[in-house]
Design a protein around this motif. Sequence first.
Motif, short mmCIF file in Angstrom:
data_model
loop_
_atom_site.label_atom_id
_atom_site.label_comp_id
_atom_site.label_asym_id
_atom_site.label_seq_id
_atom_site.Cartn_x
_atom_site.Cartn_y
_atom_site.Cartn_z
N LEU A 1 0.72 -1.30 -0.16
CA LEU A 1 0.07 -0.20 -0.13
C LEU A 1 0.83 1.09 -0.01
O LEU A 1 0.55 2.10 -0.71
N ASP A 2 1.86 1.27 0.74
CA ASP A 2 2.85 2.25 0.60
C ASP A 2 3.19 2.65 -0.61
O ASP A 2 3.43 3.91 -1.26
N ALA A 3 3.82 1.52 -1.19
CA ALA A 3 4.32 1.76 -2.87
C ALA A 3 3.05 2.07 -3.60
O ALA A 3 3.39 2.93 -4.50
N ALA A 4 1.94 1.66 -3.75
CA ALA A 4 0.76 1.94 -4.40
C ALA A 4 0.52 3.59 -4.29
O ALA A 4 0.35 4.44 -5.19
N ILE A 5 0.52 3.91 -2.92
CA ILE A 5 0.28 5.36 -2.79
C ILE A 5 1.41 6.25 -3.39
O ILE A 5 0.93 7.40 -3.97
N GLN A 6 2.60 5.66 -3.32
CA GLN A 6 3.75 6.68 -3.72
C GLN A 6 3.65 6.68 -5.33
O GLN A 6 3.89 7.79 -6.04
N SER A 7 2.94 5.61 -5.93
CA SER A 7 2.78 5.43 -7.55
C SER A 7 1.86 6.47 -7.97
O SER A 7 1.74 6.98 -9.18
N CYS A 8 1.15 7.16 -7.16
CA CYS A 8 -0.01 7.98 -7.48
C CYS A 8 0.67 9.55 -7.45
O CYS A 8 -0.14 10.42 -7.68
N ASP A 9 2.00 9.55 -7.19
CA ASP A 9 2.66 11.08 -7.33
C ASP A 9 1.89 12.10 -6.53
O ASP A 9 1.77 13.36 -7.26
N GLY A 10 1.34 11.77 -5.44
CA GLY A 10 0.84 13.21 -4.64
C GLY A 10 -0.67 13.37 -5.13
O GLY A 10 -1.40 14.19 -4.61
N GLY A 11 -1.08 12.53 -6.17
CA GLY A 11 -2.62 13.22 -6.62
C GLY A 11 -3.55 12.47 -5.49
O GLY A 11 -3.36 11.58 -4.80
#
Length: 154
Positions: free
Chosen positions: A105-115
Amino acid sequence: MRTLPNELTMHTSSDLAAMSAAALYRIARLRQEVFVVEQHCVYLDLDGRDAEAGTTLLWAEDAAGDVAATMRVLREDALEPGLSSIGRVATAPVWRGRGVAAVLLDAAIQSCDGGPILIHAQSYLTDWYGRFGFQASGPEFVEDGIPHTPMRIG
């Protein structure tokens, strides 16, 4: 910083065609085991969204290739410009409570580039998702007999 147990490796793919058939099969199998068999949710899991441009699949597997946990990130620009959603969050029973889904989940959130990010959390997990910054963003609803709460970051 969260880390996977030593015997697991994290993988991501934003190109379904570039993934091995074996990896995709193991991801789909885990999702079926958790959602269809364990949670009795009869629905078409392979809904075509895994193959959409901009979709990212994340999973952790052991040396034998068995998938311990998985999730996907979808681009939801049709709903709201820049919006992503995280779904199909599934962890194999033997790996639950060991932090595997948290690392993904940390990696998934990071993949969203702050959006902004949307998730339809099973309601019993709202506190867990809250630890990652998600906040309830609408009323609880029932899907496949399971209470869910829409949650967002941003």
